[in-house]
Design a protein around this motif. Structure first.
Motif, mmCIF file in Angstrom:
data_model
loop_
_atom_site.group_PDB
_atom_site.id
_atom_site.type_symbol
_atom_site.label_atom_id
_atom_site.label_comp_id
_atom_site.label_asym_id
_atom_site.label_seq_id
_atom_site.Cartn_x
_atom_site.Cartn_y
_atom_site.Cartn_z
ATOM 1 N N HIS A 181 32.254 12.700 58.289
ATOM 2 C CA HIS A 181 32.301 11.710 57.299
ATOM 3 C C HIS A 181 33.548 12.085 56.225
ATOM 4 O O HIS A 181 33.229 13.107 55.421
ATOM 5 C CB HIS A 181 31.151 11.591 56.655
ATOM 6 N N SER A 221 29.203 27.167 48.031
ATOM 7 C CA SER A 221 29.258 25.698 48.049
ATOM 8 C C SER A 221 29.593 25.425 49.705
ATOM 9 O O SER A 221 29.845 26.430 50.426
ATOM 10 C CB SER A 221 30.310 25.086 47.431
ATOM 11 N N GLY A 222 29.677 24.342 49.737
ATOM 12 C CA GLY A 222 29.849 23.778 51.475
ATOM 13 C C GLY A 222 31.244 24.605 52.019
ATOM 14 O O GLY A 222 31.133 24.831 53.227
ATOM 15 N N THR A 223 32.182 24.627 51.108
ATOM 16 C CA THR A 223 33.300 25.294 51.743
ATOM 17 C C THR A 223 33.070 26.601 51.938
ATOM 18 O O THR A 223 33.879 27.288 52.808
ATOM 19 C CB THR A 223 34.635 25.011 50.453
ATOM 20 N N THR A 235 34.871 12.437 53.078
ATOM 21 C CA THR A 235 34.588 12.107 51.860
ATOM 22 C C THR A 235 35.709 11.568 50.935
ATOM 23 O O THR A 235 35.389 10.687 49.964
ATOM 24 C CB THR A 235 33.774 13.181 51.077
ATOM 25 N N LYS A 288 24.333 17.078 48.774
ATOM 26 C CA LYS A 288 24.819 15.749 49.123
ATOM 27 C C LYS A 288 23.514 15.145 49.691
ATOM 28 O O LYS A 288 22.306 14.808 48.820
ATOM 29 C CB LYS A 288 25.906 15.752 50.043
ATOM 30 N N VAL A 311 36.168 16.696 60.722
ATOM 31 C CA VAL A 311 35.250 16.193 59.627
ATOM 32 C C VAL A 311 34.467 15.150 60.166
ATOM 33 O O VAL A 311 35.042 14.180 60.909
ATOM 34 C CB VAL A 311 35.779 15.841 58.246
ATOM 35 N N ILE A 368 29.502 18.093 56.093
ATOM 36 C CA ILE A 368 28.887 18.535 54.619
ATOM 37 C C ILE A 368 28.399 17.107 53.878
ATOM 38 O O ILE A 368 27.416 17.064 53.382
ATOM 39 C CB ILE A 368 29.794 19.115 53.973
ATOM 40 N N SER A 369 29.087 15.986 54.362
ATOM 41 C CA SER A 369 28.796 14.785 53.576
ATOM 42 C C SER A 369 28.182 13.658 54.524
ATOM 43 O O SER A 369 27.985 12.893 54.383
ATOM 44 C CB SER A 369 29.952 14.078 52.902
ATOM 45 N N ASP A 428 32.396 19.508 60.433
ATOM 46 C CA ASP A 428 32.029 19.720 59.102
ATOM 47 C C ASP A 428 31.447 18.405 58.786
ATOM 48 O O ASP A 428 32.015 17.192 58.618
ATOM 49 C CB ASP A 428 33.547 19.679 58.031
ATOM 50 N N TYR A 469 39.538 16.665 53.396
ATOM 51 C CA TYR A 469 38.540 17.641 53.983
ATOM 52 C C TYR A 469 39.186 18.132 55.295
ATOM 53 O O TYR A 469 38.742 19.325 55.618
ATOM 54 C CB TYR A 469 36.956 17.252 53.954
ATOM 55 N N ARG A 484 41.412 20.655 54.616
ATOM 56 C CA ARG A 484 40.742 21.802 53.734
ATOM 57 C C ARG A 484 40.696 22.765 55.260
ATOM 58 O O ARG A 484 41.159 24.034 55.136
ATOM 59 C CB ARG A 484 39.696 21.671 53.240
HETATM 60 C C1 LIG Z 1 33.495 16.661 54.136
HETATM 61 C C2 LIG Z 1 33.375 17.584 53.020
HETATM 62 N N1 LIG Z 1 33.736 18.824 53.545
HETATM 63 C C3 LIG Z 1 34.020 20.039 52.607
HETATM 64 C C4 LIG Z 1 33.479 19.701 51.093
HETATM 65 C C5 LIG Z 1 33.733 20.820 50.306
HETATM 66 O O1 LIG Z 1 32.298 21.169 49.772
HETATM 67 P P1 LIG Z 1 32.111 22.034 48.319
HETATM 68 O O2 LIG Z 1 32.760 21.472 47.136
HETATM 69 O O3 LIG Z 1 30.562 22.077 48.096
HETATM 70 O O4 LIG Z 1 32.632 23.385 48.526
HETATM 71 C C6 LIG Z 1 33.226 18.451 50.742
HETATM 72 C C7 LIG Z 1 32.931 18.300 49.240
HETATM 73 O O5 LIG Z 1 32.874 17.079 48.910
HETATM 74 C C8 LIG Z 1 33.139 17.603 51.600
HETATM 75 O O6 LIG Z 1 32.859 16.246 51.387
#
Ligand SMILES: Cc1ncc(COP(=O)(O)O)c(C=O)c1O
Length: 360
Positions: free
Chosen positions: A136, A60-62, A138, A189, A134, A165-166, A163, A87, A90
């Protein structure tokens, strides 16, 4: 079910059907062809000028985020993390897991990082090698100032790890003009693929620096992943082959629609929803200037729990999303990412109105 959560999103039949194209050995030339064209299409969509390369990771994105963070800091150097949501936090937790020397600037979840403070911090500490943020958030749907942060990292010669990802496929971004060195994305996404694959887009000028850093993880090392993919046309470990079919199809859809048109479609959808939400007396969490194209955070109506709102809408075929952490009892979120028609959104509003009014 109409998914209004920020990924995994509703996908097209075309993307879902790609999953059943058949079994394939990932050590055969057919997979190399699929890998190569998928990587090419990521770059065509998000880095068309040729200064970037990409590595796709099964996870996944992480997974790609952790790979990027743990592969990007030289021994003895520091990472600066800008944290204004779950995030950003994270990224910070990943840095801590690797026992990195970390500086963290924390902001309210409804505020952007303070540019003056970021510049002061970077300019006063030559050990800061990487600045991570990050695109955006989320957590709230807040857009961070990527162009301004990229200006700072470029001025002081630091690496900018983003990041997105979104963000990718949903928000404006120009990796070159925004001076992004490492950008993380995910298939499921705004690209509208299926969950299970993520990727890092890397500035070619950054590769030598990354190569000089000894791997801290076997699986999650960006250079190991990149070298196998570029050099041998293979993934170092077993990839999610069938998800690759779907990812390539989703990228084809994105390129056919055009990235700018995808952004416009999302922007039109979120504008429509926000006007309707206001008409239903729902209050937005964020001020207009921070709003993204794809997520709207709304205060929970008085006298209504999230559970009631969620369950009532689920009965009617809509999945909404809860707030996280400190916002979990205060807000709910509606995302308009994915294969959604205007009819779907109009139907959401009709049903939301009925639930708010306590009607059947
Ligand atoms: C900005 C952002 N970073 C990281 C992630 C983590 O992605 P994943 O849940 O696919 O590991 C998300 C998931 O919603 C996210 O929105």
């Amino acid at each position: 079910m109409i998914l209004l959560n920020p990924g995994p999103v509703c996908t097209s039949e075309r993307v879902r059907n790609a999953l059943i194209r058949g079994d394939m050995c990932h050590r055969e030339t057919e997979f190399s062809t699929l890998l190569s064209s998928t990587r090419k299409k990521i770059l065509q969509a998000f880095a068309p000028n040729g200064d970037y390369t990409t590595a796709i990771i099964t996870g996944s994105g992480t997974a790609s985020l952790e790979a990027a963070v743990c592969s990007s800091l030289s021994e003895g150097k520091k990472i600066l993390v800008l944290n204004n949501g779950v995030y950003g936090d994270r990224i910070s937790r990943i840095a801590s897991a690797y026992r990195f020397n970390k500086i963290e600037l924390q902001y309210d979840w409804c505020e952007q990082p303070n540019l003056e403070q970021v510049e002061d911090t970077v300019s006063n500490d030559s050990d800061i090698e990487v600045v991570a943020m990050v695109h955006h958030e989320t957590t709230t749907g807040l857009l961070n100032p990527i162009h301004e942060i990229g200006k700072i990292t470029s001025k002081y010669g630091r690496a900018f790890l983003l990041d997105s990802i979104s963000g990718l496929g949903g928000e404006e971004i120009d990796l070159v003009l925004d001076n992004v060195d490492i950008c993380i994305g995910s298939a499921n996404k705004c690209i509208q693929g299926l969950p299970g694959l993520s990727f890092a887009i890397l500035k070619k000028d950054e590769i030598n620096r990354l190569r000089s850093i000894p791997p801290r993880s076997l699986y999650l090392n960006i250079i190991t992943q990149l070298d196998e993919q570029e050099g041998k046309g293979e993934c170092p470990f077993t990839p999610s082959v069938h998800t690759f079919y779907a990812f390539e199809e989703a990228l084809d859809e994105l390129l056919e629609e055009g990235v700018q048109n995808r952004l416009k479609r999302y922007s039109k959808a979120s504008s429509y929803l926000r006007d309707e939400f206001k008409g239903l007396s729902l209050d937005l969490l964020l001020p207009d200037e921070f709003l993204s194209n794809t997520i709207t955070s709304l205060h929970l109506p008085e006298n209504m729990t999230y559970a009631h709102l969620h369950d009532s809408l689920k009965e009617r075929g809509f999945i909404i999303y809860a707030g996280q952490g400190q916002l979990s009892k205060k807000i709910f979120r509606i995302a308009n990412m994915g294969e959604l028609s205007m009819e779907d959104l109009k139907s959401l509003i009709t049903n939301l109105q009925k639930v708010l009014e306590g009607r059947k």
